[in-house]
Scaffold this motif. Structure first.
Motif, short mmCIF file in Angstrom:
data_model
loop_
_atom_site.label_atom_id
_atom_site.label_comp_id
_atom_site.label_asym_id
_atom_site.label_seq_id
_atom_site.Cartn_x
_atom_site.Cartn_y
_atom_site.Cartn_z
N PHE A 7 -4.60 -18.06 -8.48
CA PHE A 7 -5.09 -17.01 -7.60
C PHE A 7 -4.03 -15.92 -7.48
CE2 PHE A 7 -7.45 -20.73 -6.48
CZ PHE A 7 -8.68 -20.30 -6.00
N HIS A 8 -4.49 -14.66 -7.52
CA HIS A 8 -3.59 -13.53 -7.30
C HIS A 8 -4.21 -12.63 -6.24
CE1 HIS A 8 -0.73 -14.11 -10.63
NE2 HIS A 8 -1.76 -14.56 -11.31
N GLY A 9 -3.40 -12.22 -5.28
CA GLY A 9 -3.88 -11.32 -4.24
C GLY A 9 -2.71 -10.66 -3.56
N GLY A 14 -6.25 -13.30 2.10
CA GLY A 14 -6.80 -14.64 2.24
C GLY A 14 -6.74 -15.52 1.01
N MET A 15 -5.91 -15.20 0.03
CA MET A 15 -5.89 -16.01 -1.18
C MET A 15 -5.22 -17.37 -0.99
SD MET A 15 -7.71 -14.67 -3.45
CE MET A 15 -8.71 -14.32 -2.00
N ALA A 134 -9.38 -10.18 5.27
CA ALA A 134 -8.97 -11.59 5.14
C ALA A 134 -10.12 -12.50 4.77
CB ALA A 134 -8.31 -12.06 6.43
N ALA A 135 -11.36 -12.07 5.05
CA ALA A 135 -12.53 -12.89 4.72
C ALA A 135 -12.78 -12.95 3.22
CB ALA A 135 -13.77 -12.36 5.44
#
Length: 308
Positions: A7-9, A14-15, A134-135
């Motif tokens: 995962f990248h964020g 929220g990741m 964040a959702a």
């Protein structure tokens, strides 16, 4: 066989929670799962990553995932960040799940990836359904579960459990569950490539990690601030825009900016240094006459996507 998901964020998207939701869903479906986020100081907008491994037997691997089977990207502006390189190590047959307003064809041309791509404007869906960036955890985790073939029952149960654990209200959890349902719609499982097993003589080598005493990793700040060396402007999801025709030069945005990204010119007019501005949007909230607005980043590379 171990399935590797990376995962990248950015901080606040929220990741970290998304990786936990996927890992928990895998556990509920009877798999062995391992998830671990990696981030430095928890600064909103700073790039972060998280790793999930899923298998039917004990997972002996640890640490980062250099060659993922599925990459989940929460913000398409990360594709332009040379320090992140979210697609690094993704094999040609690996899958990419990305939140972007661009089409699959545009993403494929921009990223140069030949494998399966699921590209949707999850951010707009998140803001429409929940109203909080964040959702994105609910939307992207649900879509990732669908790509991995995890059951909807497990994905819903994992989402409820993880969001309940961080203290969200029942009404907010219900909104996130509805968001997850919409995000999952139409996404079918992707057949991921079987991971390659290194063979003797193929150039692979086992790295023996040496022991170091605890004090070797203790914080020790000896360098001067490096803001001018590390341009935080590529952390933005939204860009603040000052309407100079309405600006009263109250200087509140200049005073409130935590990173010194707003300067005053020779006429005391505030100017935003977009190479430093990380998009915290404090200036948007603090402007007393609301002459500072925001626009979404991530559309600047669209004109270059036209094939020659």
């Amino acid at each position: 066989m171990v399935i590797h998901v990376r995962f990248h964020g950015r901080g606040g998207q929220g990741m970290k929670t998304a990786s936990r939701i996927v890992g928990t869903a895998a556990l509920l479906d009877g798999f062995v799962a391992q998830d671990s986020p990696v981030y430095g100081a928890e600064r909103r907008g700073a790039p972060m990553s998280a790793y999930v491994r899923i298998a039917k037997e004990t997972i002996l691997e640890r640490g980062v995932i250099p060659t993922p089977d599925l990459v989940v990207v929460a913000d398409d502006t990360l594709l332009d960040d040379a320090t992140v390189e979210p697609l690094a190590g993704l094999p040609p047959a690996g899958a990419l799940l990305i939140s972007t307003p661009h089409s699959v064809e545009e993403v494929r041309l921009r990223a140069g990836h030949s494998g399966p791509i699921v590209a949707r404007d999850f951010l707009s869906l998140v803001l429409e359904q929940v109203g909080s960036v964040a959702a994105g955890s609910a939307a992207l985790a649900s879509a990732a579960c669908a790509i991995l073939g995890l059951s909807e029952r497990a994905a819903v149960a994992a989402l409820g459990a993880e969001l309940g654990a961080i203290g969200l209200s029942p009404a907010t959890i219900r909104a996130n569950l509805r968001l997850a349902e919409l995000a999952r719609a139409g996404i079918t499982p992707v057949r991921l490539p079987a991971p390659s097993v290194p063979q003797p003589g193929d150039g692979s080598r086992v790295v023996d990690v040496a022991y170091a005493p605890p004090e070797a990793g203790a914080p020790s700040v000896t360098a001067r601030p490096n803001t001018f060396l590390r341009k935080t402007g590529n952390w933005r999801v939204f860009r603040p825009i000052i309407d100079l025709d309405r600006c009263t030069r109250c200087w509140i945005c200049f005073v409130r900016c935590p990173d010194g990204a707003i300067e005053l010119d020779a006429e005391d007019i505030p100017r935003v240094d977009y190479e430093v501005c990380k998009g915290c949007l404090i200036c948007v909230e603090e402007c007393p006459i609301h002459c500072i607005t925001k626009i979404r980043e991530g559309r600047r590379w669209a004109p270059a996507l036209v094939a020659p």
